[in-house]
Design a protein around this motif. Sequence first.
Motif, PDB file in Angstrom:
ATOM      1  N   PRO A   1      46.171  34.473  44.760  1.00 37.17           N
ATOM      2  CA  PRO A   1      46.169  33.995  43.365  1.00 37.17           C
ATOM      3  C   PRO A   1      44.760  34.110  42.781  1.00 37.17           C
ATOM      4  CG  PRO A   1      46.111  32.126  44.833  1.00 37.17           C
ATOM      5  CD  PRO A   1      46.155  33.359  45.691  1.00 37.17           C
ATOM      6  N   ASN A   2      44.516  35.123  41.986  1.00 34.54           N
ATOM      7  CA  ASN A   2      43.211  35.349  41.359  1.00 34.54           C
ATOM      8  C   ASN A   2      43.143  34.519  40.083  1.00 34.54           C
ATOM      9  OD1 ASN A   2      40.712  36.352  40.890  1.00 34.54           O
ATOM     10  ND2 ASN A   2      41.403  38.365  40.199  1.00 34.54           N
ATOM     11  N   SER A   3      42.335  33.442  40.122  1.00 30.71           N
ATOM     12  CA  SER A   3      42.267  32.543  38.962  1.00 30.71           C
ATOM     13  C   SER A   3      41.330  33.107  37.903  1.00 30.71           C
ATOM     14  CB  SER A   3      41.805  31.152  39.394  1.00 30.71           C
ATOM     15  OG  SER A   3      40.449  31.199  39.793  1.00 30.71           O
ATOM     16  N   GLN A   4      41.444  32.550  36.692  1.00 35.93           N
ATOM     17  CA  GLN A   4      40.584  32.978  35.593  1.00 35.93           C
ATOM     18  C   GLN A   4      39.130  32.622  35.877  1.00 35.93           C
ATOM     19  OE1 GLN A   4      42.059  31.403  31.908  1.00 35.93           O
ATOM     20  NE2 GLN A   4      44.056  32.362  32.148  1.00 35.93           N
ATOM     21  N   ALA A   5      38.892  31.511  36.549  1.00 30.95           N
ATOM     22  CA  ALA A   5      37.521  31.115  36.884  1.00 30.95           C
ATOM     23  C   ALA A   5      36.912  32.096  37.875  1.00 30.95           C
ATOM     24  CB  ALA A   5      37.503  29.705  37.447  1.00 30.95           C
ATOM     25  N   ASP A   6      37.708  32.578  38.855  1.00 30.91           N
ATOM     26  CA  ASP A   6      37.213  33.555  39.818  1.00 30.91           C
ATOM     27  C   ASP A   6      36.882  34.879  39.138  1.00 30.91           C
ATOM     28  OD1 ASP A   6      37.571  31.696  41.814  1.00 30.91           O
ATOM     29  OD2 ASP A   6      39.504  32.537  42.479  1.00 30.91           O
TER      30      ASP A   6
ATOM     31  N   ARG B   1      36.821  35.207  33.373  1.00 32.85           N
ATOM     32  CA  ARG B   1      37.411  35.393  32.043  1.00 32.85           C
ATOM     33  C   ARG B   1      38.375  34.250  31.751  1.00 32.85           C
ATOM     34  NH1 ARG B   1      40.251  40.986  32.915  1.00 32.85           N
ATOM     35  NH2 ARG B   1      40.756  39.847  34.781  1.00 32.85           N
ATOM     36  N   VAL B   2      37.869  33.124  31.336  1.00 26.94           N
ATOM     37  CA  VAL B   2      38.717  31.977  31.022  1.00 26.94           C
ATOM     38  C   VAL B   2      39.138  32.083  29.567  1.00 26.94           C
ATOM     39  CG1 VAL B   2      38.866  29.478  30.907  1.00 26.94           C
ATOM     40  CG2 VAL B   2      37.543  30.552  32.729  1.00 26.94           C
ATOM     41  N   VAL B   3      40.446  32.176  29.341  1.00 27.47           N
ATOM     42  CA  VAL B   3      40.998  32.249  27.989  1.00 27.47           C
ATOM     43  C   VAL B   3      40.933  30.855  27.383  1.00 27.47           C
ATOM     44  CG1 VAL B   3      43.062  32.784  26.638  1.00 27.47           C
ATOM     45  CG2 VAL B   3      42.504  34.148  28.664  1.00 27.47           C
TER      46      VAL B   3
ATOM     47  N   PRO C   1      43.708  26.357  31.456  1.00 27.59           N
ATOM     48  CA  PRO C   1      42.868  25.805  32.524  1.00 27.59           C
ATOM     49  C   PRO C   1      42.198  26.937  33.308  1.00 27.59           C
ATOM     50  CG  PRO C   1      45.177  25.624  33.106  1.00 27.59           C
ATOM     51  CD  PRO C   1      45.127  26.116  31.692  1.00 27.59           C
ATOM     52  N   PRO C   2      41.021  26.676  33.854  1.00 24.00           N
ATOM     53  CA  PRO C   2      40.321  27.715  34.609  1.00 24.00           C
ATOM     54  C   PRO C   2      41.069  28.156  35.872  1.00 24.00           C
ATOM     55  CG  PRO C   2      38.852  25.861  34.155  1.00 24.00           C
ATOM     56  CD  PRO C   2      40.213  25.472  33.697  1.00 24.00           C
ATOM     57  N   GLY C   3      41.949  27.318  36.379  1.00 19.30           N
ATOM     58  CA  GLY C   3      42.705  27.669  37.581  1.00 19.30           C
ATOM     59  C   GLY C   3      43.937  28.507  37.303  1.00 19.30           C
ATOM     60  N   ALA C   4      44.203  28.811  36.040  1.00 17.19           N
ATOM     61  CA  ALA C   4      45.370  29.630  35.698  1.00 17.19           C
ATOM     62  C   ALA C   4      45.159  31.059  36.209  1.00 17.19           C
ATOM     63  CB  ALA C   4      45.598  29.634  34.197  1.00 17.19           C
ATOM     64  N   PRO C   5      46.229  31.705  36.673  1.00 16.14           N
ATOM     65  CA  PRO C   5      46.064  33.053  37.214  1.00 16.14           C
ATOM     66  C   PRO C   5      45.758  34.080  36.123  1.00 16.14           C
ATOM     67  CG  PRO C   5      48.369  32.449  37.203  1.00 16.14           C
ATOM     68  CD  PRO C   5      47.600  31.236  36.802  1.00 16.14           C
ATOM     69  N   VAL C   6      44.998  35.113  36.519  1.00 19.60           N
ATOM     70  CA  VAL C   6      44.693  36.203  35.594  1.00 19.60           C
ATOM     71  C   VAL C   6      45.917  37.095  35.453  1.00 19.60           C
ATOM     72  CG1 VAL C   6      43.212  38.192  35.171  1.00 19.60           C
ATOM     73  CG2 VAL C   6      42.266  36.146  36.209  1.00 19.60           C
ATOM     74  N   GLU C   7      46.430  37.573  36.570  1.00 19.17           N
ATOM     75  CA  GLU C   7      47.647  38.385  36.597  1.00 19.17           C
ATOM     76  C   GLU C   7      48.605  37.771  37.603  1.00 19.17           C
ATOM     77  OE1 GLU C   7      47.421  42.579  37.040  1.00 19.17           O
ATOM     78  OE2 GLU C   7      45.480  42.655  36.036  1.00 19.17           O
ATOM     79  N   VAL C   8      49.807  37.507  37.175  1.00 20.79           N
ATOM     80  CA  VAL C   8      50.777  36.862  38.055  1.00 20.79           C
ATOM     81  C   VAL C   8      51.550  37.888  38.874  1.00 20.79           C
ATOM     82  CG1 VAL C   8      52.734  35.292  38.146  1.00 20.79           C
ATOM     83  CG2 VAL C   8      50.982  34.978  36.431  1.00 20.79           C
ATOM     84  N   ASN C   9      51.869  39.046  38.289  1.00 15.55           N
ATOM     85  CA  ASN C   9      52.655  40.095  38.953  1.00 15.55           C
ATOM     86  C   ASN C   9      54.004  39.569  39.445  1.00 15.55           C
ATOM     87  OD1 ASN C   9      50.644  42.028  38.579  1.00 15.55           O
ATOM     88  ND2 ASN C   9      49.621  41.437  40.477  1.00 15.55           N
ATOM     89  N   LEU C  10      54.710  38.851  38.584  1.00 15.07           N
ATOM     90  CA  LEU C  10      55.986  38.259  38.997  1.00 15.07           C
ATOM     91  C   LEU C  10      57.023  39.302  39.366  1.00 15.07           C
ATOM     92  CD1 LEU C  10      56.592  35.177  36.696  1.00 15.07           C
ATOM     93  CD2 LEU C  10      56.185  35.230  39.133  1.00 15.07           C
ATOM     94  N   LYS C  11      57.047  40.419  38.659  1.00 17.63           N
ATOM     95  CA  LYS C  11      58.048  41.444  38.941  1.00 17.63           C
ATOM     96  C   LYS C  11      57.858  42.006  40.353  1.00 17.63           C
ATOM     97  CE  LYS C  11      59.569  44.056  35.463  1.00 17.63           C
ATOM     98  NZ  LYS C  11      59.638  45.135  34.466  1.00 17.63           N
TER      99      LYS C  11
END
Length: 95
Positions: free
Chosen positions: A26-31, A34-36, A40-50
């Motif tokens: 899980p690559n977070s926005q803080a890592d 690029r925090v939108v 939250p900073p812990g939100a994933p950048v790309e989820v790749n759910l498919k």
Amino acid sequence: MNLTGGIVLFAVIWFMVFFIALQIRPNSQADAGRVVPGTPPGAPVEVNLKRKALVTTLVAAVLWSVIASVILSGMVTLRDLDWFGRLEPKEQPAE
């Protein structure tokens, strides 16, 4: 195992594997640095759910086929898992 039992078994395995797959890389926005704004900073950048759903389906199908074949072959029965003797017939009192 009937059709409904097989479908329920597959669904349980699928969701267990999916919840594990969500935690892999899980690559977070803080890592990423690029925090939108407004997230939250812990939100994933790309989820790749498919992709994760496809991998989950393939892994779940393999696990389901192994577990279903063990159940249907009779190698493990409910009596084998009865560790506390609850399935043993109760003794009738002598009259």
